[in-house]
Design a protein around this motif. Structure first.
Motif, mmCIF file in Angstrom:
data_model
loop_
_atom_site.group_PDB
_atom_site.id
_atom_site.type_symbol
_atom_site.label_atom_id
_atom_site.label_comp_id
_atom_site.label_asym_id
_atom_site.label_seq_id
_atom_site.Cartn_x
_atom_site.Cartn_y
_atom_site.Cartn_z
ATOM 1 N N ALA A 119 0.864 -1.210 0.083
ATOM 2 C CA ALA A 119 -0.009 -0.025 0.057
ATOM 3 C C ALA A 119 0.867 1.228 0.015
ATOM 4 O O ALA A 119 1.996 1.176 0.651
ATOM 5 C CB ALA A 119 -0.805 -0.043 1.139
ATOM 6 N N SER A 120 0.359 2.164 -0.604
ATOM 7 C CA SER A 120 1.123 3.706 -0.579
ATOM 8 C C SER A 120 1.144 4.170 0.676
ATOM 9 O O SER A 120 0.185 4.223 1.502
ATOM 10 C CB SER A 120 0.505 4.340 -1.846
ATOM 11 O OG SER A 120 -0.809 5.047 -1.321
ATOM 12 N N LYS A 149 -0.019 7.123 1.084
ATOM 13 C CA LYS A 149 -1.244 8.083 1.184
ATOM 14 C C LYS A 149 -2.376 7.073 1.791
ATOM 15 O O LYS A 149 -3.159 7.404 2.718
ATOM 16 C CB LYS A 149 -1.460 8.553 -0.119
ATOM 17 C CG LYS A 149 -2.863 9.463 -0.112
ATOM 18 C CD LYS A 149 -3.263 9.802 -1.662
ATOM 19 C CE LYS A 149 -4.608 10.681 -1.560
ATOM 20 N NZ LYS A 149 -4.833 11.194 -2.729
ATOM 21 N N GLU A 150 -2.276 5.737 1.221
ATOM 22 C CA GLU A 150 -3.289 4.887 1.649
ATOM 23 C C GLU A 150 -3.229 4.541 3.126
ATOM 24 O O GLU A 150 -4.176 4.431 4.096
ATOM 25 C CB GLU A 150 -3.278 3.501 0.989
ATOM 26 C CG GLU A 150 -3.712 3.696 -0.382
ATOM 27 C CD GLU A 150 -3.301 2.542 -1.143
ATOM 28 O OE1 GLU A 150 -4.333 1.891 -1.813
ATOM 29 O OE2 GLU A 150 -2.426 2.040 -1.282
ATOM 30 N N ASN A 157 -4.775 7.216 5.637
ATOM 31 C CA ASN A 157 -6.515 7.386 5.557
ATOM 32 C C ASN A 157 -6.948 6.067 6.107
ATOM 33 O O ASN A 157 -7.858 5.453 5.625
ATOM 34 C CB ASN A 157 -6.761 7.707 4.307
ATOM 35 C CG ASN A 157 -6.084 9.111 3.902
ATOM 36 O OD1 ASN A 157 -5.856 9.929 4.593
ATOM 37 N ND2 ASN A 157 -5.827 8.996 2.562
ATOM 38 N N ARG A 158 -6.366 5.455 7.325
ATOM 39 C CA ARG A 158 -6.949 4.252 7.886
ATOM 40 C C ARG A 158 -8.222 4.631 8.342
ATOM 41 O O ARG A 158 -8.271 5.655 9.284
ATOM 42 C CB ARG A 158 -6.037 3.297 8.914
ATOM 43 C CG ARG A 158 -4.620 3.230 8.099
ATOM 44 C CD ARG A 158 -5.105 2.286 6.826
ATOM 45 N NE ARG A 158 -5.393 1.024 7.249
ATOM 46 C CZ ARG A 158 -6.250 0.413 6.459
ATOM 47 N NH1 ARG A 158 -6.950 1.032 5.606
ATOM 48 N NH2 ARG A 158 -6.854 -0.610 6.941
ATOM 49 N N LYS A 173 -4.483 -4.300 2.731
ATOM 50 C CA LYS A 173 -5.674 -4.351 1.727
ATOM 51 C C LYS A 173 -6.525 -5.831 2.352
ATOM 52 O O LYS A 173 -7.696 -5.690 2.208
ATOM 53 C CB LYS A 173 -5.028 -5.005 0.320
ATOM 54 C CG LYS A 173 -4.536 -3.700 -0.348
ATOM 55 C CD LYS A 173 -4.045 -3.805 -1.764
ATOM 56 C CE LYS A 173 -3.531 -2.437 -2.321
ATOM 57 N NZ LYS A 173 -3.161 -2.614 -3.698
ATOM 58 N N ASP A 207 -8.467 -4.137 4.913
ATOM 59 C CA ASP A 207 -9.715 -3.454 4.274
ATOM 60 C C ASP A 207 -10.740 -4.387 4.054
ATOM 61 O O ASP A 207 -11.954 -4.277 4.049
ATOM 62 C CB ASP A 207 -9.251 -2.732 2.796
ATOM 63 C CG ASP A 207 -8.320 -1.692 3.446
ATOM 64 O OD1 ASP A 207 -8.392 -0.965 4.427
ATOM 65 O OD2 ASP A 207 -7.644 -0.963 2.339
#
Length: 444
Positions: free
Chosen positions: A174-175, A177-178, A181-182, A210, A213
């Motif tokens: 994951a980036s 940025k990702e 934003n958890r 992921k 998620d």
């Protein structure tokens, strides 16, 4: 004995549970369940019964805690398959962890070894911000083109053990940025059936973000209101299994403190290795009067994701027709008793033909960092595992723990099957099945 060995013996005598050592009846029921016993041509010392006898001999002063003794304890996977097989209910895993902790405390380690352990156990895993920094470096490695360059030059081939293979099976990272934003609170669209707290983990919320998620998506679909405490940290499993028990206790206390503020029905784990320690926080902190009751309350709420999804129910699930098999997470099966739920859920997916793998309950050889510190035995175990996996003719191998997932991917790579067989975490497969069924149900 040397003075150091005498000090170690004294620590064994003071700290090992002698009643638990004596509970072993030497009946041998554990032998067929033990992977290392089988892989060493039935070497008694490489069995649970043999290792317990060695521990008792050290406590009785009949054996020195020498290199051979330590080697046999380190060869153990800690899979705890011997525990369900034991008619006396010996808690072998607890004995092993205590013995390793004593050895680690009294061993004179080299400076590089001390520095490595301190970096990993103290400097990295307890700090989520640092885990994210490592994750960001891996993301940059994958996205910058450096990965292609490294693979093209075959630099990985000079790395020890199976590190080159492990690099090939890394998930898509994951980036940054990702990661920033958890989510912290999720509510379902309909009726709230249960309010749960999610243990997001350290590796699971970085390298396997992921999959986390997918877990949150499924919990929402099952009617759960989900809270994700921000102050939670690493579960401490790696520390507890590697002779760093005091650090494991500190991590446990931080997690208990983080979760007891939430009024929830369950605490959800999606990693068998993490869940097995979380559910045993009461044992880990059992000798601490201040934390014992709090640990019991915490442990009593811990549930594996598959158990909760089966209890609450999921919407319709569908996938393209495929043969699926399941490899147990040892700790999910042997400690949490979670063998049936994953299989039941997989059988509910339309389009899936489920085939049981022979010896699916036998360890895959991952076992935390075992595949790094014991690469020869680990690869021997996964090679035998793949014989049974191939016999199912499955195109999808499902498991429920990140280490097991990577190890099964290593097995697929070693067999040259990466074009026809994939390994997935169960929640990723279930989430894909729910989405596919919803997509087909949409009006044209």
């Amino acid at each position: 004995m040397t003075t150091k060995q005498e000090e170690t013996v004294k620590a064994f005598q003071e700290r090992m549970d002698y009643d638990e050592l004596m509970n072993c009846m030497r009946c041998g029921f554990c032998l067929p369940a033990c992977p290392t016993y089988g892989e060493t041509d039935q070497n008694e010392a490489a069995s649970p019964r043999g290792r317990i006898a060695l521990m008792k001999a050290v406590v009785d002063g009949k054996k020195a805690p020498d290199e051979d003794f330590e080697r046999q304890l380190n060869l153990c996977l800690g899979c705890r398959a011997c525990e369900p097989a034991c008619p006396s209910g010996v808690k072998y895993g607890h004995l092993l962890e205590e013995a390793r902790d004593i050895l680690n405390e009294h061993k004179k380690q080299s400076l590089p070894a001390r520095m490595l352990r301190k970096t990993v156990f103290d400097g990295l895993f307890p700090h989520q911000s640092r885990m994210r920094s490592v994750n960001n470096m891996l993301w940059l490695y994958q996205k910058s083109g450096l990965q292609k360059v490294v693979r093209g030059t075959k630099l990985l081939n000079i790395m020890p053990g199976e590190m080159a293979t492990m690099e090939r099976v890394l998930p898509e990272i994951a980036s940054p940025k990702e990661l920033k934003n958890r989510p912290r609170h999720i509510k379902p669209a309909g009726t709230v059936k249960k309010k749960v707290a999610f243990f997001s983990g350290c590796l699971m919320d970085t390298m396997f973000m992921k999959t986390n998620d997918s877990t949150l998506y499924l919990l929402e679909k099952a009617g759960c209101e989900v809270v994700i405490p921000q102050s939670q940290n690493c579960c401490g499993a790696l520390h507890a299994h590697s002779g760093e028990k005091e650090t494991a206790k500190e991590l446990a206390k931080k997690n208990i403190r983080a979760f007891e503020e939430e009024q929830v029905d369950y605490i959800i784990s999606n990693a068998g290795g993490c869940g097995a320690l979380l559910v045993e926080y009461d044992h880990l902190l059992g000798d601490d009067p201040e934390w014992k009751e709090r640990a019991q309350h915490f442990a009593g709420k811990v549930k594996d994701i598959s158990t909760v999804l089966l209890e609450l129910g999921l919407p319709a699930m569908k996938l393209p027709e495929q043969v699926v098999t399941y490899q147990d997470s040892c700790h999910l099966r042997n400690v949490m008793g979670g063998a049936a739920s994953p299989r039941t859920l997989l059988k509910q997916i339309e389009g899936v033909t489920f085939r049981e793998m022979k010896e699916a309950d036998r360890c895959c050889g991952s076992a935390g960092i075992y595949n790094i510190v014991q690469p020869e035995m680990s690869m021997q175990i996964i090679d035998h595992k793949m014989v049974h996996a191939k016999a199912t003719e499955a195109t999808t191998i499902v498991t429920a723990n990140p280490g097991c997932l990577l190890q099964m991917k290593v097995g697929i790579e070693r067999e040259g099957l990466s074009d026809s067989v994939k390994a997935v975490h169960i929640v990723d497969l279930l989430a894909a099945a729910v989405r596919e069924a919803e997509k087909e149900a949409e009006p044209v």
